[in-house]
Design a protein around this motif. Structure first.
Motif, PDB file in Angstrom:
ATOM      1  N   TYR A  73       0.996  -1.059  -0.182  1.00 14.25           N
ATOM      2  CA  TYR A  73       0.030  -0.056   0.020  1.00 14.25           C
ATOM      3  C   TYR A  73       1.011   1.207  -0.047  1.00 14.25           C
ATOM      4  O   TYR A  73       0.657   2.125  -0.778  1.00 14.25           O
ATOM      5  CB  TYR A  73      -0.974   0.079   1.168  1.00 14.25           C
ATOM      6  N   ALA A  85      -5.375   3.501   4.923  1.00 11.20           N
ATOM      7  CA  ALA A  85      -4.357   2.584   4.726  1.00 11.20           C
ATOM      8  C   ALA A  85      -4.756   1.101   5.509  1.00 11.20           C
ATOM      9  O   ALA A  85      -5.134   1.369   6.678  1.00 11.20           O
ATOM     10  CB  ALA A  85      -2.913   3.117   5.372  1.00 11.20           C
ATOM     11  N   SER A  89       0.030  -2.468   6.216  1.00  9.07           N
ATOM     12  CA  SER A  89       0.524  -1.394   5.240  1.00  9.07           C
ATOM     13  C   SER A  89       1.976  -0.933   5.806  1.00  9.07           C
ATOM     14  O   SER A  89       2.356  -1.129   6.997  1.00  9.07           O
ATOM     15  CB  SER A  89      -0.214  -0.173   5.057  1.00  9.07           C
ATOM     16  N   ARG A 215       4.456  -7.180  -8.523  1.00  8.27           N
ATOM     17  CA  ARG A 215       4.558  -6.553  -7.417  1.00  8.27           C
ATOM     18  C   ARG A 215       5.939  -6.089  -6.572  1.00  8.27           C
ATOM     19  O   ARG A 215       5.808  -5.394  -5.800  1.00  8.27           O
ATOM     20  CB  ARG A 215       3.549  -7.077  -6.449  1.00  8.27           C
ATOM     21  N   ASN A 221       3.358   1.549  -9.866  1.00  6.67           N
ATOM     22  CA  ASN A 221       2.341   1.522  -9.256  1.00  6.67           C
ATOM     23  C   ASN A 221       1.841  -0.318  -9.321  1.00  6.67           C
ATOM     24  O   ASN A 221       0.633  -0.337  -8.615  1.00  6.67           O
ATOM     25  CB  ASN A 221       1.179   2.071  -9.595  1.00  6.67           C
ATOM     26  N   SER A 224       2.089  -4.154  -4.098  1.00  5.28           N
ATOM     27  CA  SER A 224       0.909  -4.775  -3.417  1.00  5.28           C
ATOM     28  C   SER A 224       0.076  -3.913  -2.798  1.00  5.28           C
ATOM     29  O   SER A 224       0.545  -3.141  -1.943  1.00  5.28           O
ATOM     30  CB  SER A 224       1.225  -6.036  -2.531  1.00  5.28           C
ATOM     31  N   LYS A 225      -1.532  -3.971  -2.789  1.00  6.80           N
ATOM     32  CA  LYS A 225      -2.132  -3.145  -2.176  1.00  6.80           C
ATOM     33  C   LYS A 225      -2.488  -3.523  -0.824  1.00  6.80           C
ATOM     34  O   LYS A 225      -2.943  -2.598   0.304  1.00  6.80           O
ATOM     35  CB  LYS A 225      -3.367  -2.590  -2.914  1.00  6.80           C
ATOM     36  N   LYS A 226      -2.481  -5.167  -0.744  1.00 10.10           N
ATOM     37  CA  LYS A 226      -2.923  -5.598   0.527  1.00 10.10           C
ATOM     38  C   LYS A 226      -1.819  -6.665   0.843  1.00 10.10           C
ATOM     39  O   LYS A 226      -1.354  -7.280   0.207  1.00 10.10           O
ATOM     40  CB  LYS A 226      -4.256  -6.404   0.661  1.00 10.10           C
TER      41      LYS A 226
END
Length: 299
Positions: A73, A85, A89, A215, A221, A224-226
């Motif tokens: 994140y 967030a 994160s 990732r 961008n 990883s977002k999670k």
């Protein structure tokens, strides 16, 4: 429950391990992004259980350990100012232990770069070994207590490779290390062979991870977002690396075959089978129930 054909799911998993982004995979396979995400989660859960049960009683001579940085994140310094967030994160470190001869990844861990993570990492490594080994790590001091606590004073031949860096005159090189001044080889426990106190294989494995998982690509961008999805991607990658991918340095064999864990390489369709076995047989959808209208209440 609708399921994609085995060939389609195997293709999606293969492209995930070859460095493609999830959105590009959804376009190529003509499926939704949610479908790719769910398949990654299912595959990650199945692969983690398979790796934990299969990579046991490994006969090895030399083990190299290292850790690689990434984030979920936002980087740790940007988490306080980040909007919404999620939990987990920040900086994410992936710890790996590789056999220098078979190139097998024996164990791995996702966490922080602290003493608790090292203790858990080394504690999971020891029971997977079938014999006494020579262990090499970098100069991270947390390794000292963890290795001595788990292996004891006479259970391992342990050496530490300490790299000394100078000041970097070009600070704009964000990810480039400073100039390497010297390398020290320290004998910590037992009687390790000084010639083999080195970490080239595990460091090369770090590069393979960055090349094989989108990732891990820097300055994009694609991070990883999670942290949960980061873990699932790693679970899938390590089974693919150990059991599916043929290595030129092993003359076309896989690390699991070289280590004697399996007699033949796996295919991505086998991972799909692991997912189906974990989920069980598909169930028919129940009858459609019409939603009742909500009665409005007024004062």
């Amino acid at each position: 429950m609708n399921r994609l054909p085995t060939e389609t799911r195997a293709q999606i998993l293969q492209t995930l391990c070859e460095g493609s982004s999830m959105r590009s995979i959804s376009r190529v396979a003509d499926v939704s992004l949610n479908t790719v995400t769910k398949l990654l989660i299912d595959a990650g859960s199945a692969c983690a259980a398979f790796h934990d049960a299969t990579v046991r009683n490994v006969k090895s001579e030399r083990i190299q350990c290292d850790e690689i940085w990434s984030f979920a994140y936002a980087t740790a310094k940007n988490v306080p100012s980040a909007k919404a967030a999620p939990i987990g994160s920040g900086d994410v470190w992936t710890w790996t232990a590789i056999d220098a001869d078979s190139k097998l990844i024996l164990t791995w861990l996702v966490g922080d770069r602290d003493a608790s993570a090292v203790n858990a990492f080394i504690a999971d490594l020891k029971p997977r070994l079938a014999n006494r080994v020579q262990l090499t790590t970098d100069g991270h001091k947390a390794y000292l207590h963890a290795v001595s606590q788990e292996f004891g004073p006479d259970g391992v031949d342990y050496g530490m490779l300490v790299k000394l860096y100078g000041s970097d005159p070009q600070a704009q090189k964000r990810y480039s290390p400073a100039t390497l001044i010297s390398i020290d080889k320290d004998l910590i426990l037992g009687s390790p062979d000084m010639e083999h106190i080195s970490t080239p294989y595990v460091e090369r494995q770090n590069l393979t991870m960055r090349m094989s998982m989108r990732r891990f690509t820097r300055l994009t961008n694609a991070f990883s977002k999670k942290v949960e999805n980061h873990y699932h991607a790693l679970s899938l990658y390590f089974v693919w690396y150990n059991f599916v991918r043929s290595h030129k340095s092993l003359k076309g064999s896989t690390p699991a075959m070289t280590a004697g864990l399996v007699s033949s390489p796996l295919e991505m369709s086998d991972i799909v089978t692991l997912i189906d076995q974990r989920e069980g047989p598909s169930k028919k959808r129940g009858p459609y129930k019409k939603r009742q209208p909500v009665t409005e209440i007024s004062n």
